[in-house]
Design a protein around this motif. Structure first.
Motif, PDB file in Angstrom:
ATOM      1  N   ASP B  13      41.622  36.010  33.149  1.00 54.55           N
ATOM      2  CA  ASP B  13      42.856  36.382  32.436  1.00 54.55           C
ATOM      3  C   ASP B  13      42.819  37.823  31.955  1.00 54.55           C
ATOM      4  OD1 ASP B  13      43.782  33.783  32.766  1.00 54.55           O
ATOM      5  OD2 ASP B  13      43.072  33.118  30.808  1.00 54.55           O
ATOM      6  N   ASP B  14      43.802  38.584  32.372  1.00 47.40           N
ATOM      7  CA  ASP B  14      43.958  39.991  31.994  1.00 47.40           C
ATOM      8  C   ASP B  14      42.854  40.889  32.527  1.00 47.40           C
ATOM      9  OD1 ASP B  14      46.428  39.694  30.699  1.00 47.40           O
ATOM     10  OD2 ASP B  14      45.426  38.856  28.959  1.00 47.40           O
ATOM     11  N   THR B  15      42.057  40.337  33.446  1.00 45.23           N
ATOM     12  CA  THR B  15      41.105  41.162  34.190  1.00 45.23           C
ATOM     13  C   THR B  15      41.551  41.167  35.658  1.00 45.23           C
ATOM     14  OG1 THR B  15      39.288  40.716  32.679  1.00 45.23           O
ATOM     15  CG2 THR B  15      38.695  41.390  34.924  1.00 45.23           C
ATOM     16  N   HIS B  99      53.712  29.043  34.810  1.00 41.03           N
ATOM     17  CA  HIS B  99      54.047  30.451  34.997  1.00 41.03           C
ATOM     18  C   HIS B  99      53.330  31.012  36.223  1.00 41.03           C
ATOM     19  CE1 HIS B  99      54.862  34.637  33.967  1.00 41.03           C
ATOM     20  NE2 HIS B  99      55.820  34.153  33.214  1.00 41.03           N
ATOM     21  N   PRO B 100      54.078  31.653  37.117  1.00 45.13           N
ATOM     22  CA  PRO B 100      53.416  32.180  38.317  1.00 45.13           C
ATOM     23  C   PRO B 100      52.420  33.292  37.987  1.00 45.13           C
ATOM     24  CG  PRO B 100      55.769  32.761  38.302  1.00 45.13           C
ATOM     25  CD  PRO B 100      55.534  31.850  37.132  1.00 45.13           C
ATOM     26  N   ILE B 101      51.362  33.325  38.753  1.00 40.35           N
ATOM     27  CA  ILE B 101      50.305  34.307  38.572  1.00 40.35           C
ATOM     28  C   ILE B 101      50.707  35.642  39.190  1.00 40.35           C
ATOM     29  CG2 ILE B 101      48.087  34.878  39.700  1.00 40.35           C
ATOM     30  CD1 ILE B 101      47.918  33.370  37.069  1.00 40.35           C
ATOM     31  N   GLU B 102      50.475  36.706  38.424  1.00 35.89           N
ATOM     32  CA  GLU B 102      50.667  38.041  39.005  1.00 35.89           C
ATOM     33  C   GLU B 102      49.359  38.791  38.920  1.00 35.89           C
ATOM     34  OE1 GLU B 102      54.089  40.833  38.263  1.00 35.89           O
ATOM     35  OE2 GLU B 102      54.709  39.056  37.118  1.00 35.89           O
ATOM     36  N   LEU B 103      48.828  39.153  40.070  1.00 35.68           N
ATOM     37  CA  LEU B 103      47.536  39.850  40.094  1.00 35.68           C
ATOM     38  C   LEU B 103      47.659  41.232  39.468  1.00 35.68           C
ATOM     39  CD1 LEU B 103      46.092  39.058  43.637  1.00 35.68           C
ATOM     40  CD2 LEU B 103      45.473  38.033  41.448  1.00 35.68           C
ATOM     41  N   LEU B 104      46.629  41.668  38.831  1.00 32.69           N
ATOM     42  CA  LEU B 104      46.570  43.044  38.350  1.00 32.69           C
ATOM     43  C   LEU B 104      46.237  43.957  39.530  1.00 32.69           C
ATOM     44  CD1 LEU B 104      44.907  42.210  34.999  1.00 32.69           C
ATOM     45  CD2 LEU B 104      46.756  43.842  35.182  1.00 32.69           C
ATOM     46  N   SER B 138      46.291  32.353  42.622  1.00 26.38           N
ATOM     47  CA  SER B 138      45.972  33.777  42.786  1.00 26.38           C
ATOM     48  C   SER B 138      45.620  34.114  44.227  1.00 26.38           C
ATOM     49  CB  SER B 138      44.778  34.156  41.893  1.00 26.38           C
ATOM     50  OG  SER B 138      43.562  33.660  42.453  1.00 26.38           O
ATOM     51  N   GLY B 139      45.214  33.105  44.994  1.00 24.66           N
ATOM     52  CA  GLY B 139      44.789  33.354  46.369  1.00 24.66           C
ATOM     53  C   GLY B 139      43.409  33.972  46.458  1.00 24.66           C
ATOM     54  N   ILE B 219      35.744  51.131  32.366  1.00 24.42           N
ATOM     55  CA  ILE B 219      36.554  51.634  33.475  1.00 24.42           C
ATOM     56  C   ILE B 219      38.021  51.430  33.134  1.00 24.42           C
ATOM     57  CG2 ILE B 219      34.787  51.279  35.263  1.00 24.42           C
ATOM     58  CD1 ILE B 219      36.118  48.648  36.016  1.00 24.42           C
ATOM     59  N   GLU B 220      38.875  52.236  33.752  1.00 22.63           N
ATOM     60  CA  GLU B 220      40.298  52.118  33.438  1.00 22.63           C
ATOM     61  C   GLU B 220      41.043  51.287  34.472  1.00 22.63           C
ATOM     62  OE1 GLU B 220      41.051  52.836  30.411  1.00 22.63           O
ATOM     63  OE2 GLU B 220      39.028  53.692  30.174  1.00 22.63           O
ATOM     64  N   GLN B 221      40.442  51.144  35.639  1.00 23.54           N
ATOM     65  CA  GLN B 221      41.029  50.223  36.613  1.00 23.54           C
ATOM     66  C   GLN B 221      39.931  49.637  37.492  1.00 23.54           C
ATOM     67  OE1 GLN B 221      44.121  52.440  38.442  1.00 23.54           O
ATOM     68  NE2 GLN B 221      42.879  54.279  38.738  1.00 23.54           N
ATOM     69  N   LEU B 222      40.262  48.502  38.105  1.00 25.97           N
ATOM     70  CA  LEU B 222      39.247  47.778  38.872  1.00 25.97           C
ATOM     71  C   LEU B 222      38.712  48.582  40.046  1.00 25.97           C
ATOM     72  CD1 LEU B 222      40.517  44.093  38.822  1.00 25.97           C
ATOM     73  CD2 LEU B 222      38.250  44.902  38.146  1.00 25.97           C
ATOM     74  N   SER B 223      39.520  49.522  40.545  1.00 21.86           N
ATOM     75  CA  SER B 223      39.064  50.312  41.690  1.00 21.86           C
ATOM     76  C   SER B 223      37.841  51.162  41.341  1.00 21.86           C
ATOM     77  CB  SER B 223      40.202  51.200  42.198  1.00 21.86           C
ATOM     78  OG  SER B 223      40.628  52.053  41.146  1.00 21.86           O
ATOM     79  N   ALA B 224      37.569  51.337  40.039  1.00 21.83           N
ATOM     80  CA  ALA B 224      36.408  52.137  39.636  1.00 21.83           C
ATOM     81  C   ALA B 224      35.123  51.311  39.567  1.00 21.83           C
ATOM     82  CB  ALA B 224      36.675  52.793  38.281  1.00 21.83           C
ATOM     83  N   LEU B 225      35.229  50.010  39.822  1.00 27.94           N
ATOM     84  CA  LEU B 225      34.058  49.154  39.670  1.00 27.94           C
ATOM     85  C   LEU B 225      32.950  49.489  40.674  1.00 27.94           C
ATOM     86  CD1 LEU B 225      32.737  46.702  38.239  1.00 27.94           C
ATOM     87  CD2 LEU B 225      33.901  45.216  39.896  1.00 27.94           C
ATOM     88  N   GLY B 226      33.374  49.792  41.899  1.00 32.81           N
ATOM     89  CA  GLY B 226      32.392  50.107  42.943  1.00 32.81           C
ATOM     90  C   GLY B 226      31.482  51.258  42.539  1.00 32.81           C
TER      91      GLY B 226
END
Lengths: 236, 236
Positions: B13-15, B99-104, B138-139, B219-226
């Protein structure tokens, strides 16, 4: 000798400790609260209908039960249920979540005995926190090699659980008081189902026993489980 | 080369998907329903107090939230809340469960990418069935090597989860939007915590960042995790 069974799963509610009678007591209090509005039989029928209708949303457990009681109270009073009544239902639910655990006869001995020779799992459905609370309070927690709180007891869910513990249905046995949830789905995975009937069974858990199966056993008390295991493993 | 990290855990949730804004919308509807009774700020403060008070009984999730809303409505109206209002709160809760899931942004890419090199787990708390429903919707379900719905995110719970997946805190990293639940307890187990702040944070999840730790990242977005993973594993 390689044992035929590597996993023995135990259901929790009404297999190791009393549960349905806590629901029954709460239902009686619910009926008393609404006695002036509707006869108990009608109230129980409406409650059961609400529980069925809500199961896909709420899943199993006390919180969903409480919400279904509230909804039913509003329904049978045509929207006249007072806030006092609703608060009483919330209180009933909360008392259920605090209700002390009472072990069924032979529960500790049965789990202890099997845990010496097999991997024993607790496999239960309901509210996650509440099931954990009951297990902690039961004092049986340390006996189990694994605890699985699941949202539904289907063959697929059992397969996933058995696999997670390094086994398959063919080498698994499950004992419980629900033919529908504990016995039939495990037999469907190729495993053994041991039915331990309980005097009280929730309407949504009722099912017929399997037609005929050499993988189906029925026992009247947990102390008989050892004999079933011996028979299956062929050393009796 | 042996990798330093064997497990990368993701909060849900919220991640990976929006959640708190669904609660926020529901709170706004709750406030509108009771606008004639009490100002929104007071209602929200009373609701938060109810949630804190009830947490030990209900745990996390929509069902407990619904029950806390009902209790708060009765409280702020001094027992005058109508059954119509209560039913509206039940309906709000049920809509949350649908409530439908919306991916971040970047959620799928991040999990996919890490799953190629590490064992990825989804570690989440809340109502069991609802968390499973959201994951299915979420798939992302197939990308995870394991899914753990837990009743609380403490260091002990994380240790059990890591052990269950053949590892320890020292070889684990957790990414999430809650310092309190996702970051601090994992650092306490000897692992790495990656904080991904979210605009909305529930009062009960607020905490201060760790004083200073080489095992804490933000990190500010998940793309920075790598990049964080590369830095930790020393190949950047």
């Amino acid at each position: 000798m390689t044992r035929k069974l590597s996993i023995v799963g135990f259901d929790a509610d009404d297999t190791l400790w009393h549960n349905e009678r806590v629901f029954k007591l709460s239902q009686d209090r619910f009926a008393a609260l609404l006695a002036d509005e509707t006869p108990p039989e009608n109230l129980m029928a409406r409650l059961e209908a609400a529980e069925r209708r809500n199961l896909g949303h709420y899943g199993y457990g006390v919180k969903g039960f409480t919400l279904s009681m509230i909804e039913t109270a509003i329904e049978v009073t045509d929207g006249r249920a007072s806030a006092t009544t609703i608060q009483a239902l919330i209180d009933i639910g909360r008392e259920m979540l605090e209700h002390p655990i009472e072990l069924l006869e032979g529960a500790r001995e049965a789990v202890e005995s099997v845990s010496r020779s097999h991997r024993v799992l607790l496999i239960t459905k309901g509210d996650l926190l509440d099931q954990e609370r009951k297990l902690a309070q039961s004092g049986l927690g340390d006996l189990f090699h694994g605890v699985e709180v699941v949202s539904e007891k289907t063959p697929t869910v059992y397969e996933t659980v058995f696999q997670r513990h390094g086994s398959t249905g063919e080498h698994a046995l499950m004992v419980g008081n629900s033919l529908k949830s504990d016995v039939l789905p495990v037999i469907e995975t190729g495993g053994f189902g041991v039915y331990l009937p309980h005097a009280l069974t929730w309407a949504l858990e009722r099912a017929d026993p399997p037609e005929s199966s050499h993988r189906f056993y029925q026992i009247e008390q947990l102390s008989a489980l050892g004999e079933v295991l011996s028979r299956i493993e062929g050393d009796a």
